[in-house]
Design a protein around this motif. Sequence first.
Motif, PDB file in Angstrom:
ATOM      1  N   LEU A 279       0.807  -1.217   0.000  1.00 57.01           N
ATOM      2  CA  LEU A 279       0.000   0.000   0.000  1.00 57.01           C
ATOM      3  C   LEU A 279       0.840   1.268   0.000  1.00 57.01           C
ATOM      4  O   LEU A 279       0.524   2.229  -0.702  1.00 57.01           O
ATOM      5  CB  LEU A 279      -0.929  -0.003   1.217  1.00 57.01           C
ATOM      6  N   ARG A 280       1.895   1.299   0.775  1.00 58.64           N
ATOM      7  CA  ARG A 280       2.697   2.520   0.873  1.00 58.64           C
ATOM      8  C   ARG A 280       3.725   2.620  -0.230  1.00 58.64           C
ATOM      9  O   ARG A 280       3.956   3.696  -0.781  1.00 58.64           O
ATOM     10  CB  ARG A 280       3.387   2.565   2.239  1.00 58.64           C
ATOM     11  N   ASP A 281       4.366   1.489  -0.555  1.00 55.21           N
ATOM     12  CA  ASP A 281       5.514   1.506  -1.449  1.00 55.21           C
ATOM     13  C   ASP A 281       5.209   0.989  -2.844  1.00 55.21           C
ATOM     14  O   ASP A 281       6.108   0.932  -3.688  1.00 55.21           O
ATOM     15  CB  ASP A 281       6.658   0.685  -0.843  1.00 55.21           C
ATOM     16  N   GLY A 282       3.961   0.606  -3.098  1.00 56.71           N
ATOM     17  CA  GLY A 282       3.595   0.136  -4.426  1.00 56.71           C
ATOM     18  C   GLY A 282       4.284  -1.157  -4.826  1.00 56.71           C
ATOM     19  O   GLY A 282       4.634  -1.345  -5.990  1.00 56.71           O
ATOM     20  N   ARG A 283       4.466  -2.080  -3.872  1.00 64.47           N
ATOM     21  CA  ARG A 283       5.139  -3.349  -4.146  1.00 64.47           C
ATOM     22  C   ARG A 283       4.239  -4.518  -3.749  1.00 64.47           C
ATOM     23  O   ARG A 283       4.514  -5.271  -2.805  1.00 64.47           O
ATOM     24  CB  ARG A 283       6.472  -3.420  -3.409  1.00 64.47           C
ATOM     25  N   PRO A 284       3.152  -4.695  -4.465  1.00 67.48           N
ATOM     26  CA  PRO A 284       2.194  -5.745  -4.100  1.00 67.48           C
ATOM     27  C   PRO A 284       2.754  -7.150  -4.240  1.00 67.48           C
ATOM     28  O   PRO A 284       2.180  -8.096  -3.695  1.00 67.48           O
ATOM     29  CB  PRO A 284       1.028  -5.502  -5.062  1.00 67.48           C
ATOM     30  N   GLN A 285       3.853  -7.310  -4.965  1.00 68.87           N
ATOM     31  CA  GLN A 285       4.410  -8.656  -5.155  1.00 68.87           C
ATOM     32  C   GLN A 285       4.779  -9.324  -3.828  1.00 68.87           C
ATOM     33  O   GLN A 285       4.794 -10.556  -3.722  1.00 68.87           O
ATOM     34  CB  GLN A 285       5.623  -8.611  -6.088  1.00 68.87           C
ATOM     35  N   TYR A 286       5.060  -8.511  -2.802  1.00 69.67           N
ATOM     36  CA  TYR A 286       5.422  -9.096  -1.511  1.00 69.67           C
ATOM     37  C   TYR A 286       4.244  -9.795  -0.843  1.00 69.67           C
ATOM     38  O   TYR A 286       4.434 -10.630   0.062  1.00 69.67           O
ATOM     39  CB  TYR A 286       5.989  -8.023  -0.587  1.00 69.67           C
ATOM     40  N   LEU A 287       3.033  -9.485  -1.255  1.00 70.52           N
ATOM     41  CA  LEU A 287       1.867 -10.145  -0.674  1.00 70.52           C
ATOM     42  C   LEU A 287       1.855 -11.641  -0.959  1.00 70.52           C
ATOM     43  O   LEU A 287       1.173 -12.406  -0.262  1.00 70.52           O
ATOM     44  CB  LEU A 287       0.579  -9.510  -1.206  1.00 70.52           C
ATOM     45  N   ALA A 288       2.604 -12.073  -1.974  1.00 66.00           N
ATOM     46  CA  ALA A 288       2.681 -13.506  -2.276  1.00 66.00           C
ATOM     47  C   ALA A 288       3.240 -14.292  -1.094  1.00 66.00           C
ATOM     48  O   ALA A 288       2.976 -15.494  -0.960  1.00 66.00           O
ATOM     49  CB  ALA A 288       3.541 -13.738  -3.518  1.00 66.00           C
ATOM     50  N   TYR A 289       4.006 -13.632  -0.222  1.00 62.32           N
ATOM     51  CA  TYR A 289       4.578 -14.307   0.936  1.00 62.32           C
ATOM     52  C   TYR A 289       3.632 -14.307   2.135  1.00 62.32           C
ATOM     53  O   TYR A 289       3.938 -14.920   3.166  1.00 62.32           O
ATOM     54  CB  TYR A 289       5.887 -13.641   1.341  1.00 62.32           C
ATOM     55  N   GLY A 290       2.505 -13.612   2.008  1.00 59.09           N
ATOM     56  CA  GLY A 290       1.576 -13.511   3.131  1.00 59.09           C
ATOM     57  C   GLY A 290       1.084 -14.845   3.656  1.00 59.09           C
ATOM     58  O   GLY A 290       1.173 -15.105   4.865  1.00 59.09           O
ATOM     59  N   PRO A 291       0.557 -15.729   2.810  1.00 61.91           N
ATOM     60  CA  PRO A 291       0.034 -16.995   3.338  1.00 61.91           C
ATOM     61  C   PRO A 291       1.063 -17.796   4.130  1.00 61.91           C
ATOM     62  O   PRO A 291       0.745 -18.331   5.206  1.00 61.91           O
ATOM     63  CB  PRO A 291      -0.409 -17.736   2.061  1.00 61.91           C
ATOM     64  N   ARG A 292       2.284 -17.875   3.625  1.00 61.03           N
ATOM     65  CA  ARG A 292       3.314 -18.619   4.359  1.00 61.03           C
ATOM     66  C   ARG A 292       3.619 -17.940   5.693  1.00 61.03           C
ATOM     67  O   ARG A 292       3.787 -18.619   6.727  1.00 61.03           O
ATOM     68  CB  ARG A 292       4.590 -18.744   3.537  1.00 61.03           C
ATOM     69  N   THR A 293       3.695 -16.619   5.701  1.00 60.01           N
ATOM     70  CA  THR A 293       4.045 -15.913   6.931  1.00 60.01           C
ATOM     71  C   THR A 293       2.971 -16.097   7.996  1.00 60.01           C
ATOM     72  O   THR A 293       3.282 -16.302   9.183  1.00 60.01           O
ATOM     73  CB  THR A 293       4.268 -14.413   6.647  1.00 60.01           C
ATOM     74  N   TRP A 294       1.709 -16.042   7.590  1.00 58.07           N
ATOM     75  CA  TRP A 294       0.633 -16.271   8.555  1.00 58.07           C
ATOM     76  C   TRP A 294       0.649 -17.706   9.066  1.00 58.07           C
ATOM     77  O   TRP A 294       0.369 -17.959  10.244  1.00 58.07           O
ATOM     78  CB  TRP A 294      -0.719 -15.927   7.949  1.00 58.07           C
ATOM     79  N   ARG A 295       0.999 -18.673   8.209  1.00 56.53           N
ATOM     80  CA  ARG A 295       1.113 -20.058   8.669  1.00 56.53           C
ATOM     81  C   ARG A 295       2.245 -20.195   9.685  1.00 56.53           C
ATOM     82  O   ARG A 295       2.100 -20.893  10.703  1.00 56.53           O
ATOM     83  CB  ARG A 295       1.375 -21.001   7.483  1.00 56.53           C
ATOM     84  N   LEU A 296       3.367 -19.545   9.410  1.00 55.92           N
ATOM     85  CA  LEU A 296       4.467 -19.579  10.365  1.00 55.92           C
ATOM     86  C   LEU A 296       4.058 -18.953  11.697  1.00 55.92           C
ATOM     87  O   LEU A 296       4.446 -19.442  12.770  1.00 55.92           O
ATOM     88  CB  LEU A 296       5.682 -18.846   9.789  1.00 55.92           C
TER      89      LEU A 296
END
Length: 330
Positions: A279-296
């Motif tokens: 949202l702030r930096d215009g780098r939505p590609q990092y959201l791909a790591y969201g599911p793994r991070t929440w699982r961790l």
Amino acid sequence: MTRDDRIAVFLARNGYAPADAEPLARDASFRRYLRIRGPRPAVLMDAPPPEDVRPFLRVAAHFRSLGLSVPAIFDADETSGLVLEEDLGDDLFSVLLDQGRDADPFLDAAVDALIVLQRAAPPAGLAAWDAPAMAAAALGTLFDWWWPARFDAAAPQAARDDIAAALAEMLQSVAAGPVCLVHRDYFAGNLLWLPHRSGQQRAGIIDFQGAALGHPAYDLVSLLQDARRDIPPESRQRALDRYLAARPDLDPHAFRAAFAACAAQRHLRVACQWVRLALRDGRPQYLAYGPRTWRLLDDALRQPAAAPLARALNHWIPAAMRGNPPGLEP
């Protein structure tokens, strides 16, 4: 003088031309890196203000004094935020692991380097990455970015107070533990495989400008519980056992409790940080790591040492709600 002009002048004084440079990489900050071709291959770090290269230079000198593999510094313009450094190559642990290579040799080298780093007296002037700083960082990404994106509203004060108190209670094991230099992002993407070197020097270390003073478990969490890729559980356990076997000075029970607390804090902070980057930096590609991070995070919350945070999050953010906010896609 434009940024490109400053870079051209800096390169010229080192015998290079702008045409010798090609993009190499960019990380989650505003730094970028250029590979410089020529008789002496090099990498240019371009870190325009407000980025500050001085912490990087200080920590690089410290690491080199310990015999660790970090890029040699050829030249630096601290005011302009330009650093010309040794090119350690392309064999990032992350690239090799993503190719399916056996994780154990890489983790062995990384653990050995980490032990050398942690046993040494840290340099002066490092910021604190202690329990209050860790809690503040997690609360910031959670309530400033993830919560409003998930619920389209600010968090109630009761939620802020409850989760803050839970973090403070959970991180008591960190506050009570030993203190050493922590890299703060000691993971496969910041480590390079240098098999022609030996021992701890097989792990080339980069991106350490955020080094601080914290608990030794924190960097081990970063290494073994990587938000960007899965590391086999047996390799994670083997590396943890290798670390503890080399650190008889540490109480294993207390260390494992701090390890669990650091894991829960880091995964909560980073899972919400992906939203900030989008949202702030215009780098939505990092959201791909969201599911793994929440699982961790969910895995970490099952550990007894993380029980205070687990209780608070289960009340305010049930497991079914944890994930990238709806409507945000990588």
